[in-house]
Design a protein around this motif. Structure first.
Motif, PDB file in Angstrom:
ATOM      1  N   THR A 119      54.645  27.997  72.491  1.00 23.89           N
ATOM      2  CA  THR A 119      53.315  27.844  73.067  1.00 23.89           C
ATOM      3  C   THR A 119      53.163  26.481  73.734  1.00 23.89           C
ATOM      4  O   THR A 119      52.617  26.364  74.834  1.00 23.89           O
ATOM      5  CB  THR A 119      52.246  28.014  71.978  1.00 23.89           C
ATOM      6  OG1 THR A 119      52.445  29.260  71.309  1.00 23.89           O
ATOM      7  CG2 THR A 119      50.857  27.986  72.576  1.00 23.89           C
ATOM      8  N   TYR A 123      52.563  25.848  77.742  1.00 22.69           N
ATOM      9  CA  TYR A 123      51.393  25.106  78.226  1.00 22.69           C
ATOM     10  C   TYR A 123      51.817  23.952  79.131  1.00 22.69           C
ATOM     11  O   TYR A 123      51.242  23.736  80.204  1.00 22.69           O
ATOM     12  CB  TYR A 123      50.592  24.575  77.039  1.00 22.69           C
ATOM     13  CG  TYR A 123      49.391  23.752  77.459  1.00 22.69           C
ATOM     14  CD1 TYR A 123      48.193  24.364  77.798  1.00 22.69           C
ATOM     15  CD2 TYR A 123      49.472  22.366  77.539  1.00 22.69           C
ATOM     16  CE1 TYR A 123      47.093  23.617  78.196  1.00 22.69           C
ATOM     17  CE2 TYR A 123      48.383  21.610  77.944  1.00 22.69           C
ATOM     18  CZ  TYR A 123      47.196  22.240  78.260  1.00 22.69           C
ATOM     19  OH  TYR A 123      46.128  21.496  78.665  1.00 22.69           O
ATOM     20  N   ASN A 159      41.495  25.294  80.879  1.00 21.31           N
ATOM     21  CA  ASN A 159      41.627  24.703  79.548  1.00 21.31           C
ATOM     22  C   ASN A 159      40.450  25.075  78.655  1.00 21.31           C
ATOM     23  O   ASN A 159      40.625  25.295  77.448  1.00 21.31           O
ATOM     24  CB  ASN A 159      41.751  23.188  79.667  1.00 21.31           C
ATOM     25  CG  ASN A 159      43.147  22.753  80.052  1.00 21.31           C
ATOM     26  OD1 ASN A 159      44.015  22.575  79.206  1.00 21.31           O
ATOM     27  ND2 ASN A 159      43.382  22.590  81.347  1.00 21.31           N
ATOM     28  N   LEU A 162      41.178  28.554  77.467  1.00 16.23           N
ATOM     29  CA  LEU A 162      42.190  28.542  76.408  1.00 16.23           C
ATOM     30  C   LEU A 162      41.588  28.108  75.079  1.00 16.23           C
ATOM     31  O   LEU A 162      41.882  28.689  74.024  1.00 16.23           O
ATOM     32  CB  LEU A 162      43.340  27.612  76.804  1.00 16.23           C
ATOM     33  CG  LEU A 162      44.265  28.093  77.921  1.00 16.23           C
ATOM     34  CD1 LEU A 162      45.258  27.006  78.295  1.00 16.23           C
ATOM     35  CD2 LEU A 162      45.012  29.359  77.493  1.00 16.23           C
ATOM     36  N   TYR A 163      40.753  27.081  75.132  1.00 16.70           N
ATOM     37  CA  TYR A 163      40.119  26.622  73.893  1.00 16.70           C
ATOM     38  C   TYR A 163      39.233  27.714  73.298  1.00 16.70           C
ATOM     39  O   TYR A 163      39.227  27.937  72.078  1.00 16.70           O
ATOM     40  CB  TYR A 163      39.297  25.367  74.173  1.00 16.70           C
ATOM     41  CG  TYR A 163      38.562  24.859  72.961  1.00 16.70           C
ATOM     42  CD1 TYR A 163      39.244  24.271  71.908  1.00 16.70           C
ATOM     43  CD2 TYR A 163      37.171  24.994  72.863  1.00 16.70           C
ATOM     44  CE1 TYR A 163      38.571  23.819  70.776  1.00 16.70           C
ATOM     45  CE2 TYR A 163      36.496  24.549  71.741  1.00 16.70           C
ATOM     46  CZ  TYR A 163      37.201  23.960  70.708  1.00 16.70           C
ATOM     47  OH  TYR A 163      36.532  23.529  69.594  1.00 16.70           O
ATOM     48  N   VAL A 166      41.385  30.411  71.626  1.00 14.17           N
ATOM     49  CA  VAL A 166      41.906  29.998  70.318  1.00 14.17           C
ATOM     50  C   VAL A 166      40.788  29.997  69.282  1.00 14.17           C
ATOM     51  O   VAL A 166      40.984  30.432  68.137  1.00 14.17           O
ATOM     52  CB  VAL A 166      42.554  28.606  70.424  1.00 14.17           C
ATOM     53  CG1 VAL A 166      42.991  28.119  69.042  1.00 14.17           C
ATOM     54  CG2 VAL A 166      43.768  28.638  71.344  1.00 14.17           C
ATOM     55  N   LEU A 171      43.948  33.858  70.661  1.00 19.61           N
ATOM     56  CA  LEU A 171      45.217  33.148  70.756  1.00 19.61           C
ATOM     57  C   LEU A 171      45.372  32.306  69.506  1.00 19.61           C
ATOM     58  O   LEU A 171      44.382  31.960  68.845  1.00 19.61           O
ATOM     59  CB  LEU A 171      45.264  32.252  71.999  1.00 19.61           C
ATOM     60  CG  LEU A 171      45.435  32.930  73.361  1.00 19.61           C
ATOM     61  CD1 LEU A 171      45.380  31.879  74.463  1.00 19.61           C
ATOM     62  CD2 LEU A 171      46.747  33.697  73.446  1.00 19.61           C
ATOM     63  N   LEU A 176      47.476  23.922  70.879  1.00 14.83           N
ATOM     64  CA  LEU A 176      46.926  24.413  72.140  1.00 14.83           C
ATOM     65  C   LEU A 176      45.426  24.157  72.208  1.00 14.83           C
ATOM     66  O   LEU A 176      44.906  23.720  73.241  1.00 14.83           O
ATOM     67  CB  LEU A 176      47.221  25.900  72.289  1.00 14.83           C
ATOM     68  CG  LEU A 176      46.739  26.572  73.578  1.00 14.83           C
ATOM     69  CD1 LEU A 176      47.405  25.932  74.779  1.00 14.83           C
ATOM     70  CD2 LEU A 176      47.028  28.071  73.535  1.00 14.83           C
ATOM     71  N   ALA A 180      43.867  21.609  74.938  1.00 10.70           N
ATOM     72  CA  ALA A 180      42.914  22.153  75.922  1.00 10.70           C
ATOM     73  C   ALA A 180      41.565  21.440  75.824  1.00 10.70           C
ATOM     74  O   ALA A 180      40.937  21.122  76.845  1.00 10.70           O
ATOM     75  CB  ALA A 180      42.747  23.650  75.706  1.00 10.70           C
TER      76      ALA A 180
END
Length: 730
Positions: A119, A123, A159, A162-163, A166, A171, A176, A180
């Motif tokens: 991961t 990234y 980003n 992505l945050y 997660v 995710l 990560l 992010a």
């Protein structure tokens, strides 16, 4: 048992890292003794072999980590293979396409193997691909403010997404999420910079304030201490940037410095209250999980509190020191301000040393303000005796402080002041660093004679980490191979010692120093890339052999094999991914070989430069006369300069090809004419994808001096490759 397994895994990781680094260095050297197939065959065989090793180890008890490490090495090797192909056919040095393909493979590996390094790699590669797409290293791209804001905003949105993924468990990966979150806040702060984006800064100032307010509300509701403290760090960075902007935008008069002093006081007081409030929160995670997870969470939160405290002290010190100096000089209109500044600095430091019951953040901020003012004025006045006074004051603060973070801060201040004092006496940076490097191990060793407590621990670790830092600086300042070799040996000895003593924090920090030294200092200064490759390969083999021998001798029993829910399905997909990687490499090689064998030969006049690729070694960056076809003397219509473009090149009487016109499908090529594909890169500049020519290490200057023309092979569809560089036309 866990500590023992961690040590073995670290040994295998170090060994594999050294071998992979040696592989990168070897191909980056572009050794002229190897032809194309002698480069391609070994690396493709290695890629397949690493996958086979991963499959074999997956079925062995206690070898799950090594299986994943082999698969990760396979992914790295695929990237190296892409780099080698680009180097061999002189295309795409640090190109976004290269990193995008590598990122895609990493994402597929990450989806199949639930292991965080994949991961992290995906990234990093994805971010590099995105950045290089908009800001290629082949030349400067001048974006308008709106375009640059759009590029950065899109990266911030990615980003942020992505945050969010997660956070909602779509995710997985703590790294990560943290990365992010950091990039998102960093971009918003950057966009609020009035010097970079003057017309739009106010909009993003509002956006930054709203974003920070959302984070605070969200993380207070969750009692999320790490992210709440992280938000405090970003707010501190934002505030100091705004202060600098105000200082430079407006006239620095008396009222400005008075308001700045008030702001610094409010900031320091507010930071102290904020840290107290955050520390009072009880995270819900403490009610769940085992004892080890709880202890790790408490240690992380305690570390972040330290970081935030030091950041608040740093920001308050910068703003307070500048404001106080300006206030004293402008308001009192002093003829000899250095005497007043020396007195003010000495008064603040001694007063704060005595005020032990004051809030630590407020106390240490005021102490740091006095120290900065006093040391700065003493240096300007060349008052060496006063520097010794401040050195003694810092030593006393180190002695009587309570926490390790505070003691580390005062120790660093003492070492800095000692270095400045020695430099005023010796006027030799290398001698100063050498003396300090020799003193630090002595300080660390003297902790043995101190009673058990935080002071004993502070002496040990402050001396140890300062020794590693100063020794690293010494290797840069001296530029002597003897220090490089000695530092490398010392780092390995420290890594082994930290492992044997079970000091995991020291082990990780020392390993970080080792990585920094090998991949930065070692790459730029020591030997040639080919020699580095051989030495790193030897070190990697030794590390693997020693780790294997120690494991066989001291490991009591193998761990049970971890269960795999769908081993056959997973193995099938992983094999398909590896086969796809090999096929992709083969297609790229076949395509390039076809162009070289069947492409029409043209000669282009060029103007070279000489940079170095991030991972592929030395290359000559080429700029052709046909790269700027629409010069000042152009009398035709100016084209729409965006997207892809094809140009017609015609052979001139000298034998070199020159720009004739832009190509469209209705145009019939004449004898001696070829079509060359490109892309508009900036104002009236075209990039053809043949702007790089890789050369053996150390030969770039000779090539730059002699090369005047490039022999280019152009395929029938307009794609091209650089075959060689020539001093004259044949």
């Amino acid at each position: 048992m866990k500590t023992q397994s961690f040590g073995y895994n670290a040994g295998y990781t170090l060994g594999c890292s050294s071998l992979l680094a040696s592989l990168v260095y070897f191909f980056a050297s572009n050794w002229g003794s190897l032809d194309r197939w002698q480069k391609f065959a070994p690396i493709m065989i290695l890629l397949a072999a690493l996958y086979g090793l991963s499959v074999y180890l997956a079925g062995r008890p206690g070898r799950q980590f090594l299986s994943r490490l082999s698969l990760f090495s396979c992914c790295i090797t695929f990237g190296v293979a892409l780099l080698v192909i680009g180097q061999t056919y002189n295309s795409h040095a640090d190109s976004y396409a290269l990193y995008a393909v590598w990122c895609a493979a990493s994402i597929v590996f990450a989806l199949q193997v639930n292991w965080q390094p994949f991961t992290v790699l995906a990234y990093i590669l994805g971010t590099l691909a995105y950045w290089l797409y908009f800001f290629p290293n082949t030349g400067f791209v001048d974006y308008e403010d709106v375009e640059a804001i759009g590029i950065l905003s899109l990266l911030a949105f990615i980003n942020g997404l992505l945050y969010y993924l997660v956070r909602t468990n779509r995710l997985r990966g703590a790294f990560l999420a943290a990365t992010a979150f950091t990039v998102l806040n960093g971009i918003v702060i950057l966009l609020s910079n009035s010097f970079a984006f003057e017309d739009y800064a106010q909009i993003f100032n509002v956006a930054a304030v709203v974003l920070f307010a959302v984070w605070v509300r969200l993380f207070i509701r969750e009692a999320n201490q790490p992210y709440l403290l992280g938000t405090g760090l970003f707010v501190s960075v934002y505030l100091i940037m705004k202060y600098i902007e105000l200082l430079l935008h407006f006239e620095a008069g008396e009222s400005f410095f008075i308001l700045s002093l008030l702001f610094a006081g409010l900031f320091i007081w507010g930071s102290a209250k904020w840290i107290q409030y955050v520390k009072s929160l009880v995270p819900p995670d403490d009610a769940e999980g085992d004892e080890e997870q709880k202890e790790n969470g408490k240690a992380l939160r305690h570390w972040i509190v330290r970081v935030l405290s030091i950041t608040a002290i740093f920001v308050g010190t910068v703003i307070g020191a500048v404001s106080l100096i300006g206030f004293l000089i402008l308001v009192f209109d002093l003829d000899e301000p250095l005497n007043v500044l020396n007195s003010a600095g000495l008064f603040l430091t001694i007063a704060m040393m005595a005020a032990r019951k004051l809030n630590p953040v407020i106390r240490y901020s005021l102490f740091s303000i006095g120290l900065c003012i006093g040391v700065g004025s003493a240096l300007f006045d060349e008052f060496t005796l006063l520097l010794l006074v401040y050195l003694v004051v810092c030593a006393l603060m180190f002695t009587f402080a309570t926490g390790l973070a505070e003691r580390s801060m005062f120790f660093a201040a003492a070492v800095t002041i000692a270095g400045l004092w020695l430099f005023m006496l010796l006027d030799d940076t290398v001698q100063v660093l050498l003396l300090l490097t020799c003193v630090m191990p002595v300080i660390s060793w003297l902790h043995r004679f101190v009673p058990v407590g935080t002071f004993r621990s502070a002496m040990r670790w402050c001396g140890y980490y300062s020794f590693l830092t100063l020794f690293l600086l010494l290797t840069f300042a001296s530029q002597r191979y003897e220090y490089d070799l000695l530092y490398f040996i010392v780092l390995l000895a420290c890594i082994v010692g930290a492992h044997r003593l079970g000091e995991r924090a020291a082990y990780r920090v020392t390993f970080g120093f080792w990585t920094l030294f090998v991949f930065w200092k070692y790459y730029d200064t020591a030997w040639k890339l080919l020699h580095k490759s051989w030495s790193l390969a030897l070190i990697g083999c030794l590390l693997l052999l020693v780790t294997y021998w120690l494991e066989r001798k001291f490991r009591n029993a193998p761990e049970e094999r971890l269960s795999d829910i769908r081993p056959r399905v997973r193995s099938f997909w992983m094999a398909a991914v590896v086969v796809a990687c090999l096929m992709l490499l083969s297609v790229q090689i076949g395509r390039s070989e076809t162009i070289l064998a069947r492409g029409e030969t043209v000669y282009l006049e060029l103007l070279p430069l000489d940079p170095r690729s991030l991972l592929q070694g030395d290359y000559v960056q080429l700029r052709y006369t046909v790269s700027e076809p629409f010069g000042r003397d152009w009398t035709g219509n100016t084209p729409e300069e965006s997207g892809k473009v094809s140009v017609v090149l015609a052979k001139s009487p000298s034998g070199a090809h020159q720009f004739k016109q832009l190509y469209d499908k209705s145009y019939a090529l004449q004898p001696g004419e070829v079509v060359l594909n490109g892309k508009w890169r900036s104002w009236r500049t075209i990039e053809y994808g043949i702007e790089h020519f890789f050369v053996p290490e150390g030969t770039g200057m000779d090539v730059e001096r002699t090369a005047k023309y490039a022999e280019v092979k152009v395929a029938s569809n307009g794609d091209a490759l650089v075959a060689r560089l020539l001093p004259d036309l044949p």
